[in-house]
Structure formats: C-alpha cells, structure tokens
Design an enzyme around this catalytic site. Structure first.
Site, PDB file in Angstrom:
ATOM      1  N   GLN A 141       0.847  -1.188   0.000  1.00 16.69           N
ATOM      2  CA  GLN A 141       0.000   0.000   0.000  1.00 16.69           C
ATOM      3  C   GLN A 141       0.888   1.245   0.000  1.00 16.69           C
ATOM      4  O   GLN A 141       1.993   1.220   0.538  1.00 16.69           O
ATOM      5  CB  GLN A 141      -0.852   0.003   1.265  1.00 16.69           C
ATOM      6  CG  GLN A 141      -1.549  -1.323   1.543  1.00 16.69           C
ATOM      7  CD  GLN A 141      -2.041  -1.417   2.970  1.00 16.69           C
ATOM      8  OE1 GLN A 141      -3.098  -0.889   3.288  1.00 16.69           O
ATOM      9  NE2 GLN A 141      -1.294  -2.063   3.834  1.00 16.69           N
ATOM     10  N   ASP A 255       8.630  -1.988 -15.509  1.00 20.96           N
ATOM     11  CA  ASP A 255       7.187  -1.727 -15.375  1.00 20.96           C
ATOM     12  C   ASP A 255       6.847  -0.287 -15.734  1.00 20.96           C
ATOM     13  O   ASP A 255       6.074   0.378 -15.031  1.00 20.96           O
ATOM     14  CB  ASP A 255       6.718  -2.056 -13.949  1.00 20.96           C
ATOM     15  CG  ASP A 255       5.200  -2.227 -13.876  1.00 20.96           C
ATOM     16  OD1 ASP A 255       4.569  -2.427 -14.941  1.00 20.96           O
ATOM     17  OD2 ASP A 255       4.626  -2.150 -12.772  1.00 20.96           O
TER      18      ASP A 255
HETATM   19  N1  LIG Z   1       5.850   9.320  -4.458  1.00 18.80           N
HETATM   20  C1  LIG Z   1       4.529   9.213  -4.633  1.00 18.80           C
HETATM   21  N2  LIG Z   1       3.719  10.292  -4.511  1.00 18.80           N
HETATM   22  C2  LIG Z   1       2.385  10.197  -4.675  1.00 18.80           C
HETATM   23  N3  LIG Z   1       1.744   9.048  -4.985  1.00 18.80           N
HETATM   24  C3  LIG Z   1       2.483   7.942  -5.119  1.00 18.80           C
HETATM   25  C4  LIG Z   1       3.906   7.952  -4.943  1.00 18.80           C
HETATM   26  N4  LIG Z   1       4.366   6.698  -5.130  1.00 18.80           N
HETATM   27  C5  LIG Z   1       3.291   5.941  -5.417  1.00 18.80           C
HETATM   28  N5  LIG Z   1       2.152   6.659  -5.419  1.00 18.80           N
HETATM   29  C6  LIG Z   1       0.792   6.191  -5.709  1.00 18.80           C
HETATM   30  O1  LIG Z   1       0.672   4.822  -5.339  1.00 18.80           O
HETATM   31  C7  LIG Z   1       0.420   4.005  -6.488  1.00 18.80           C
HETATM   32  C8  LIG Z   1       1.138   2.678  -6.347  1.00 18.80           C
HETATM   33  O2  LIG Z   1       2.534   2.913  -6.235  1.00 18.80           O
HETATM   34  P1  LIG Z   1       3.608   1.908  -6.824  1.00 18.80           P
HETATM   35  O3  LIG Z   1       3.372   1.785  -8.300  1.00 18.80           O
HETATM   36  O4  LIG Z   1       4.966   2.323  -6.396  1.00 18.80           O
HETATM   37  O5  LIG Z   1       3.184   0.570  -6.071  1.00 18.80           O
HETATM   38  P2  LIG Z   1       3.100  -0.907  -6.616  1.00 18.80           P
HETATM   39  O6  LIG Z   1       2.651  -1.750  -5.476  1.00 18.80           O
HETATM   40  O7  LIG Z   1       4.386  -1.270  -7.236  1.00 18.80           O
HETATM   41  O8  LIG Z   1       1.956  -0.778  -7.719  1.00 18.80           O
HETATM   42  P3  LIG Z   1       1.733  -1.628  -9.050  1.00 18.80           P
HETATM   43  O9  LIG Z   1       1.240  -2.959  -8.627  1.00 18.80           O
HETATM   44  O10 LIG Z   1       0.686  -0.826  -9.782  1.00 18.80           O
HETATM   45  O11 LIG Z   1       3.024  -1.673  -9.792  1.00 18.80           O
HETATM   46  C9  LIG Z   1       0.871   4.856  -7.688  1.00 18.80           C
HETATM   47  O12 LIG Z   1       0.182   4.566  -8.875  1.00 18.80           O
HETATM   48  C10 LIG Z   1       0.563   6.271  -7.204  1.00 18.80           C
HETATM   49  O13 LIG Z   1      -0.790   6.592  -7.451  1.00 18.80           O
END
Ligand SMILES: Nc1ncnc2c1ncn2[C@@H]1O[C@H](COP(=O)(O)OP(=O)(O)OP(=O)(O)O)[C@@H](O)[C@H]1O
Length: 518
Positions: A141, A255
C-alpha cells in the site's frame, strides 16, 4: 464491512465519560428534551449555559457550539475526559480484519493501516504519521504520511509481509539508492527521491517524496482524448532523461506505464514528471523473472521469452508516448496473443526470425512455415520463416481460445492512426501535420521489433521530436559504443554473495529476522 471487530477491540468512543456517568452526547443535548434552550433565548437550557460559559451574549447556534466541542463538553460535564488515543481507528486498509502477524496484518499480509498510526524508524526515531491512502498495488500500500522530521507530507510504500515481496522491495531500495545518490545526486533527472526506509511490524516501509497525479489519471481527466503534441514532447523528454540515467546504471525498470509516471510539483514548468515504482526493477545481465512488464506495455521479446535488456523499457516508453497522444493504450490486448496480434497489425511487421528461432515461447504464437513465407513482414524486408497462429490454431494447441479485446480505434497502421487522429478530422494546420510526422518518425525507432535495432534512450534523445531541431528526413541515430553499466559492477563488488542487502545498507541478519516472522 470495515473492521467492526477491530473497532470493537481497540475501540473506545470519541468521548469517554468516567464509569457510571451517564453522559448525553451533544447532539441529543442540543436537540429536543431536557436540554432544550428556552424559547426566549434568555438562558435556562444547556445551549444557553454553554453560551454563557463562552462569554456569548446572543442566542447561540449549533454551528457555533460545535466549533470547540471538546472544550464545550468539558465545561458542561466536569467528568468528561477526552483523549485522542481513545478515538475509534479510521481504517485505510481493506479488509481491516486481523488475520496474521499478531493481528496487525490482514488476510492479504497487508499491514492494517489507520489514520494517525505512526510508522517509526527505530534507528533514527523519525516518525511518519499515516494520513490517507494513495494507492494499493501488487507489493503493498502507498499512504500519504506526515514526516515529523521535515514537517512535510511524504508517500510511504508499506510492503506486504511476505518474503518474496520483501526481497523485491529490498531490490527497489538498493537500486533507487544507487540511482538517487550515485547517478542523480542533484535530483535533476526525473527519478523519484527515496527519503528513508524502515522496518515496521515486519513490513518494509519506503518513504518517497510526495508527488502528484499519474499520467493515466491525467489522461482520464482529459476524457482519454490525448494530450497536445507539445505536452507529449515535454513529458517524453523528461522520461527519456530518467531512462538515460537508468541505462547508465544498467537498471531495467520492467514496469514503465502511465501509472508509474507522476506529475511533480515544480516552480520551473507546469509539466514536470518523475518516474516511480522500481519494485519490479532489476540489473541488466541479472534478469531473474520472465513474467514482467504490464501487459499493454510488454515488449515483444518478453512476450516471446527471449533474453531481455534495458531495450524492453524503450518499448514500453514507445507505447506510453503513443498513448499520451491518442489518449488510449496502443496495444490493449485482452491476452498476450491479442497484444502480439495488435502489434503486428498496427506496426506492419513482426519480430525478426533470429529472435523467433531462439525465443522460448515462439511456438505459443507462431508457426514455422519455412524460409519462403512472405507474411506480414514481407513488405519491409525479405520473407520470414514464421507466421502468427490463427485463433483456431491457438485453441487447438492450448485447448483454450485466446481472449481478444475490443478495438477502440480504427484498425490502422500507426502512421495513419497518428496522422488522422481523432479519426474524424479532415483539416489540420500545417504545423500540426509537421509535428505528427515528427512523432511518427520518433515512434518508429522506439516501437522497433528488433531489440538490437531499437533506439537507446540516448539515441532517442537526439531525435528532432525531443531536441526541437528541424526535421529533414527519417532520423538516423549515431551508433553507440558498448558500455559497462556502473551500478551492475557496484552491486557485484559490494555483495559477491548474492542479493543486494549490503548495497542497500541492510544487514542480512535484519533480513533473516523479517523472514522468520512471516
Ligand atoms: N511518491 C509518490 N507520490 C504520490 N503518490 C504515489 C507515490 N508513489 C506511489 N504513489 C501512488 O501509489 C500508487 C502505487 O505505487 P507503486 O506503483 O509504487 O506501487 P506498486 O505496489 O508497485 O503498484 P503496481 O502494482 O501498480 O506496480 C501509484 O500509482 C501512485 O498513485
């Protein structure tokens, strides 16, 4: 269903009268019944009493009384005691029912987050106070937090309490640390800044600078109609800048997609972006996984199971650039077969024979038909020995018909798609036509089936679409000398035993502690 059980467990009410006290909540008191203010407003009811206590002479209204409600309660009832810690938890995680890790994780091994939970870095005592959910992804999250050290909002990624996610998150920390500190110490290359990382309740938490909306959200806000060429140019330039740095470090993002490009607040320009999410990234030459990249942005070599390099990010980048212009994903296939079929149709070619000959998954999508076949790629080169399977042939082979998605735009070649967009348009100003010719030529080098011929980020950054120089004909990039990625060498030097724990500054012992509890 949000956590009634949890609320019951930790859940004291907002206000907490001492035992035996029958305290009437304010709404009731201010409403009908014993506490009703006198009709004259002169002051025999509770409201009038409160009014007096506050030094208010005229008849109070409810809004005024609720402005300082805790004080009001305390003045009305001496035994009333308020404590923020007794507030019911406002859960942000779904589901919020305890399931693992002594009740702090839910059934998905996500830490159950709630407003005002403090994520503490035990080494530095830096605290991140959870405020709201920003996004939920594969790895965990992302929450908006208040950083008590800098007094700023930050985004904290709270990784799932599972060894595989943990390990990959350590890789994210390691690679991002290298990128931030070694390759971009002055924060000039459009890569998200990592501010801190910590272990909290067996969850690895990574704090990032707070950024804004992602590019998919931006496109949606624009009703998926695409952006003006000038914006596509501005964003492309910045993403390429980040990709040059990543390639210098030998880091494959794995990605890239509009969701992972975020708007960044800046004083300089209204259109700054940064690349986020290195949670799937790896080092070139140390590629472990074959199931990578989000489907719409997946490169032909990954689909086909061929050894991959940083060139796969350039393919995804090409898909993003096209999407920014038309507002819709270029290859929105419902299955890998569908994605590949769309590629062949829109790009009018197919992967080269030597790639198809060596790739592991070729037989899933292609049939070997001998060297004389003049198939889909015949128009721009010699014949090919491979023909893409029909849906019937795939069904016969896999026992399941491949899923095919809807076409949201005319089934045309890429150049026609771009020149005629938004597809009902007949008259375009000459400057706009020229911009589009430039865009098509730019995309040609990014959406090249052959990874060895696909432009590198540095080569693409010399294209007139990026530099703004006059377009005099198809762009021919300068050839590049082979390079040794620096981060790759550094990672091996620091930790010859495997993994990247030491590079990340995390001890293997810490890793073991975390692993054993999950
Ligand atoms: N530095 C940030 N500032 C603001 N929102 C962020 C930031 N980092 C991530 N988010 C929000 O959180 C979401 C998920 O972040 P991230 O892609 O790093 O996680 P994930 O678990 O790898 O997701 P995914 O499964 O989509 O690859 C992003 O799409 C964005 O909306």
């Amino acid at each position: 269903m949000e956590g009634s059980g949890r609320q019951g467990k930790g859940g004291a009410p907002t206000w907490a009268p001492s035992e035996g006290t029958v305290f009437r909540p304010f709404v009731a008191a201010a409403g009908a019944g014993a506490a009703e203010p006198s009709p004259s407003g002169s002051g025999s009811g509770v409201a009038a009493r409160i009014s007096k206590l506050h030094g208010v002479k005229r008849k109070p209204c409810v809004a005024r009384l609720t402005a300082d409600i805790i004080n009001t309660f305390e003045r009305c009832h001496p035994e009333f005691k308020y404590s923020e810690t007794l507030n019911p938890k406002r859960f942000l995680t779904h589901p919020s029912t305890p399931a693992h890790n002594d009740g702090v994780d839910n059934a998905n091994w996500d830490l159950i987050l709630y407003v005002n939970l403090e994520l503490v870095n035990k080494t530095s005592n830096r605290r991140f106070i959870v405020k709201e959910m920003l996004g939920q992804g594969t790895f965990g999250q992302v929450v908006k937090c208040w950083d008590t050290e800098t007094n700023k909002y930050v985004a904290v990624k709270v990784i799932k309490n599972q060894p595989a996610f943990y390990q990959q998150a350590i890789m994210e920390v390691s690679l991002l640390r290298t990128l931030n500190q070694k390759f971009d110490p002055d924060d000039k290359h459009n890569i998200v800044r990592m501010l801190d990382y910590l272990s909290f309740q067996n969850h690895l938490c990574i704090a990032f600078e707070m950024l804004g909306q992602n590019l998919y959200e931006l496109l949606k806000r624009n009703h998926l109609r695409g952006l003006k060429v000038q914006f596509v140019q501005a964003f492309s330039k910045q993403i390429l800048d980040a990709m040059i740095v990543m390639r210098d470090g030998g880091i494959i993002h794995c990605d890239l997609k509009p969701e992972n490009i975020l708007l960044a607040p800046t004083a300089k320009t209204a259109a700054a972006v940064k690349v986020i999410d290195f949670g799937s990234a790896c080092l070139e030459g140390k590629t472990v996984y074959s199931y990578i990249q989000s489907r719409y942005y997946r490169s032909p070599e990954v689909l086909l199971g061929y050894p991959y390099t940083t060139a796969i990010d350039m393919w995804s980048f090409g898909c993003i650039v096209a999407e920014l212009f038309i507002g819709l994903p270029l290859f929105p296939g419902a299955s890998e077969y569908d994605v590949l079929k769309r590629m062949l149709k829109i790009l009018g070619g197919q992967p080269p024979d030597d790639l198809l000959r060596e790739a592991k998954n070729t037989a899933k999508f292609f049939k070997h038909v001998g060297s004389s076949y003049l198939g889909i790629g015949a128009h721009d080169g010699p014949g090919t020995a491979y023909r893409m399977l029909s849906e019937d042939e795939v069904e016969g082979r896999e026992t399941k018909r491949p899923k095919l998605g809807k076409w949201y735009f005319p089934q045309q070649r890429l150049d026609q798609l771009i020149y005629t967009y938004p597809w009902d348009n007949t008259k375009l100003p000459e400057t706009e036509k020229a911009d589009r010719v430039l865009l098509v030529d730019f995309l040609r080098g990014l959406l090249e089936f052959d990874p060895n011929k696909r432009w590198s980020p540095f080569q693409a950054s010399g294209h007139p679409f990026i530099t703004g120089e006059p377009f005099t004909g198809p762009y021919e990039p300068v050839s590049e000398t082979p390079r040794i990625p620096v981060a790759h060498a550094a990672a091996v030097d620091h930790n010859p035993g495997g993994g990247h724990w030491l590079v990340a500054g995390l001890s293997p012992q810490w890793k073991c502690e975390q692993m054993s509890t999950s």
